[in-house]
Structure formats: C-alpha cells, structure tokens
Scaffold this motif. Sequence first.
Motif, short mmCIF file in Angstrom:
data_model
loop_
_atom_site.label_atom_id
_atom_site.label_comp_id
_atom_site.label_asym_id
_atom_site.label_seq_id
_atom_site.Cartn_x
_atom_site.Cartn_y
_atom_site.Cartn_z
N CYS A 73 33.70 -8.02 17.06
CA CYS A 73 32.42 -7.40 17.40
C CYS A 73 32.28 -6.02 16.77
N ILE A 74 33.38 -5.31 16.62
CA ILE A 74 33.33 -4.00 15.97
C ILE A 74 32.87 -4.15 14.52
N LEU A 75 33.35 -5.21 13.84
CA LEU A 75 32.91 -5.46 12.47
C LEU A 75 31.40 -5.68 12.43
N ASN A 76 30.89 -6.50 13.37
CA ASN A 76 29.45 -6.71 13.44
C ASN A 76 28.71 -5.42 13.79
N ALA A 77 29.30 -4.63 14.68
CA ALA A 77 28.68 -3.38 15.10
C ALA A 77 28.59 -2.39 13.94
N ALA A 112 25.29 -0.64 12.77
CA ALA A 112 25.22 0.82 12.74
C ALA A 112 24.69 1.34 11.41
N GLU A 113 25.12 0.70 10.30
CA GLU A 113 24.61 1.15 8.99
C GLU A 113 23.11 0.93 8.89
N LEU A 114 22.64 -0.24 9.28
CA LEU A 114 21.21 -0.53 9.15
C LEU A 114 20.38 0.31 10.11
N GLY A 161 25.56 5.20 19.59
CA GLY A 161 25.27 4.35 20.74
C GLY A 161 25.83 2.96 20.58
N ILE A 162 25.70 2.38 19.39
CA ILE A 162 26.20 1.02 19.13
C ILE A 162 27.72 0.98 19.23
N MET A 163 28.38 1.87 18.49
CA MET A 163 29.84 1.86 18.47
C MET A 163 30.43 2.34 19.79
#
Length: 560
Positions: free
Chosen positions: A89-93, A97-99, A278-280
């Motif tokens: 999930c961190i990889l997806n996050a 986060a970049e976008l 917020g996401i991470m």
Amino acid sequence: MGGGKGRRAVSCYGFWASARRTKPLNSGDAASVRTNAGDGLVRRLTVFDLVLLGIGASIGAGIFVVTGAVARDAGPAVTISFVLAGASCILNALCYAELASRFPAVVGGAYLYAYSSFNELTAFLVFSQLMLDYHIGAASIARSLASYVISLLELFPNVKGQIPNWIGHGGAHFLGVFSINILAPILLILLTSVLCLGVGESSAVNSFMTVTKVVIVIVVIIAGAFKVDVANWSPFAPNGFEAILTGATVVFFAYVGFDAVANSAEESKKPQRDLPIGIMGSLVVCIVLYIGVCLVITGMVPYQLLGEEAPLASAFTAKGLKFVSILISVGAVAGLTTTLLVGLYVQSRLYLGLGRDGLLPLLFAKVHPNRHTPIHSQVWVGLIAGILAGLFNVRVLSHILSVGTLTGYSVVAACVVVLRFEDRSANQAPFRWSSKRVQGILCIIAVALCGFATGAIYRFGASYFFLAIPIIIAIAVSVALYLRHDYGAAPGFSCPGVPILPAVCIFFNIFLFAQLHIEAWIRFVVVSFLSVSIYAAYGQFHANPSSDGAIYLRAPDPPQ
C-alpha cells in the motif's frame, strides 16, 4: 446501403475522437476553483485534518475482526502479512502522493488523473468501477454500523432482546436479496446532513470520531500487552509462507482508504504540500496500529483458539477484561462511522468532478453558495446508499467489491509512468502503434496481464514453473519500459523508482484482482460494457474537458 455504412463510419469516428479526448489543466496563481456561478468549494482542511481523514477512511471495525480472522490461518505471522500488505500500500500511496502534489488542487482523484494522463473514456470507466464499490460499500457499512449500534444498546440488561431484528440487525431475508433494516437509512440521513452542512462541520465530526477510535485502539494494545504470553508466538508461522502471503492478499483491503485524501484536494489549505503528507502519514499510522493489534491478539490467546466473529473481544473476555470488550464495541461504532462518513464525502466529490466536466448532468456540478458543499451530489449518494441499506442484503454482494479499488490503484500507478515520459510532444501525438507513448502503454498493459496470469496460476494451485513464466515476462517488460523511455523529474513530491515501482504496484494490484471471486471478474466486464454504453449515449456529446463550467487553477506552492 452505402449511406448507412458512411453514417456508421462517421459515428464510430466521432465516438473514437471523443473517447480519446484528454483534460487540459492550467497553472495559475489562484488558490481556488471558481465556477461560472461564482461558487466553489472552500479550503479549510489542514494537514492534521487530512491525516485524520485518511485514518478515518481506513480503520473501521475490521481492525477488531480481520486481524484475528487471518491469524487463525497464518498464526502469529499474521503480523508479517500486515507488514507485506502495508508495504504494498505504501508503494501505491507513493504514486498517489506524486499525482496529488503534481495536479491542480481540484476534486477528482483517480478519475482526474486518468482523464489528463490517458483519455476521457478511461476516466469514465475508472469512475464507474470506483463508484459501484463506493455505493455497495457504503450500504454494507451502514448496515454493519446499525448492527453495532444495536449491539451496544443491548449491553444494557433492560434493552437486550427487546429490539426486533428488522430495526438494526436486519430482518429475515426474502426472495434471496431483500432484508429490511430501519436504522441504517436513518444513520445515513444523519451523516448526509452533517456533510451537507459544510466541510468544516463534517471534518470536526470525523476528527472527533477518528481520535476516539485511535485512542481506543491504543488502550486495547496497552491493556493487551500486559496479558501477552510470548509462548503463544511459537510456532510463529505454523502454516508456512504460503499462508502468510494469502493473509497479505486478504488484509491488503484493510488499508484501503488513504486514497480518499486525494479527493479532498480542492478543500485543502495547502494541497501541494499537505496532500502527500496526509496520504503517507495516515497510511503509516494505520500500519503501526494494525501491527500492534496483531502482536497483542496472537500473544494473548493461542491463534487456534481465536473466535471467528469477534476474536479481539473474545480474547479480552477470556482474560477477564470485560470492560475492554465494551471499549472495542465503542471503537467499532466510531470506526464504522468515520469510514461511512468519509466514503459518502468522497463519492459526492467524484460526482461533482464529473458534473463539472459534463460527463454527468449539470445538477451534480452545483455547489451551495453558502455551505460550499455539493449538496445535490451529496444527497444523491446518501439516497442511493439509503435505499440499498434499507431494503437489500448487500452483504451478499461483498464478494464483487474491491474491483474498483484495485482498478483505480493500477490506473494511478500507470498515470505516474505516462506523465513522467520525458518527450511531452509524444504524449499529445496522434495515435500510432509505432509511437513511444503507445509502446509504453502497451508495456504497462503487458505488466498488468502478467500480474493477472500470476494471480490466476497461484490461485488455482499450478506448479511454480508456470508461476515463474509470467513473473519473468513482467520483469523483462518492466526493464524494457525503463530502457525505452527517458523519465523527467516530477514537480513537487516525486515517487521514487519510476517506472519500476509503479510497475510493481500494477503487477501486485492485478495479482490481487485475480484472487477475487469469479463473480468480481464478471462484474468488471459487465460494468465496463454498461459504462461504455452510457458514455456513448450521453457522455461523449456533453463532455467538455476544457471545463468552461469550472476554471481549474493550480494552487500556489507552499512557502519554503
């Protein structure tokens, strides 16, 4: 005859031209989005609000149930399952986060990213798959919340056994799918009303309930730590690595919710800075809490003795800590409340985005001039959830959920790769099979197909030789994707390891897709077909990707 063929050819060309439209996004110095009516959402959410929003969406009653349920198979190594799922999930996050940092701070999330990176039809398909998940999920959570509220009331001796099942637990099933539940729609009306009041009011409710459940989880972990017997952690992985990996595919969905933060971009005070945090941040907090609960529950009681329905509560009851069981019930109510609240919030913002772009009727694009909330969209999603929760046994549909989530995550990862292509002119070039952009997209599709093949082979127990073939192909394609393109740096937060890391995300997400019920695969095909039909009948004629109805402006970069 010839005239009919000509008209069909023109019609097909028009559909194809419309489907391939992309959404241009402009940069500017304004920090808001304004519509032709002069009304827009208001920026009130701080970074702390965004972290709580992500936690609120991710941690529901599942933290008290899923942990023990998976531990019955994986043993104490369920902790490793949560670590592996959290890492994925961190990889997806990182992609999200970049976008979130790169795009103008407006509503849309995965839909908006797909619209700008790929095309209009892809964006509409992503929206459709996500929205079905959200609608069914909201109804299911509402029924679960109603049941937990009744269970909490039944802790009082005078109330226990006096409340009919059709009030909150759900009435008897008839015709296979119908089951009356009175309390679930009432709870949905209350939460929808809170959301219509304004983002400040709904954020305050979410913050209070999220802090409450996090405090309860921490109390549960601390109280349980004093009852841990380390002997229960041996053997640590009684059923081997395969059970750990299977457990990781199950608990992956316990982390789903961090993507809700991306949909709050238009209401964040400093979106380019705060959205990645917020996401991470919310995801890291969830990982820590899940691991803590796993260690406690498997240390308190031997994994073979964990209950199936309420494993954590039964573990504390067995240790004579009945008051903790009551706290767990309160925490479950708080958790389900925030999960449902955030889910309804995200749905309304997605409808708002499509209404602005013309893919849905303009009614969904309207924002209340005083409350600064999309009340029409909000009432609509509350109405859909209320009907489903009040009349149907939506839990029978739970096995077709998660399709939209995995589809959205995979498309977001693909967007990161496509937007990093160094040759910007190639991104806007006409469709040609020989173009580097098309070749890159084909590589991404190949990685996804390899992920599905690997998941299907693993699911049906084929030999490791066959399992290795699609993995090797996926690695080769990812290397080709890396070598064939030059990748520029992203403005703002930058996802590391592009394109390899997004390719890993896509592979694992589609691997999980292959683990879903076959009915979920059928649902994906059926919803995609219906979505294309709706787009062909309405969307292609009304869509306006240049957004005359709403002027999107990039929020200013935060001060250094």
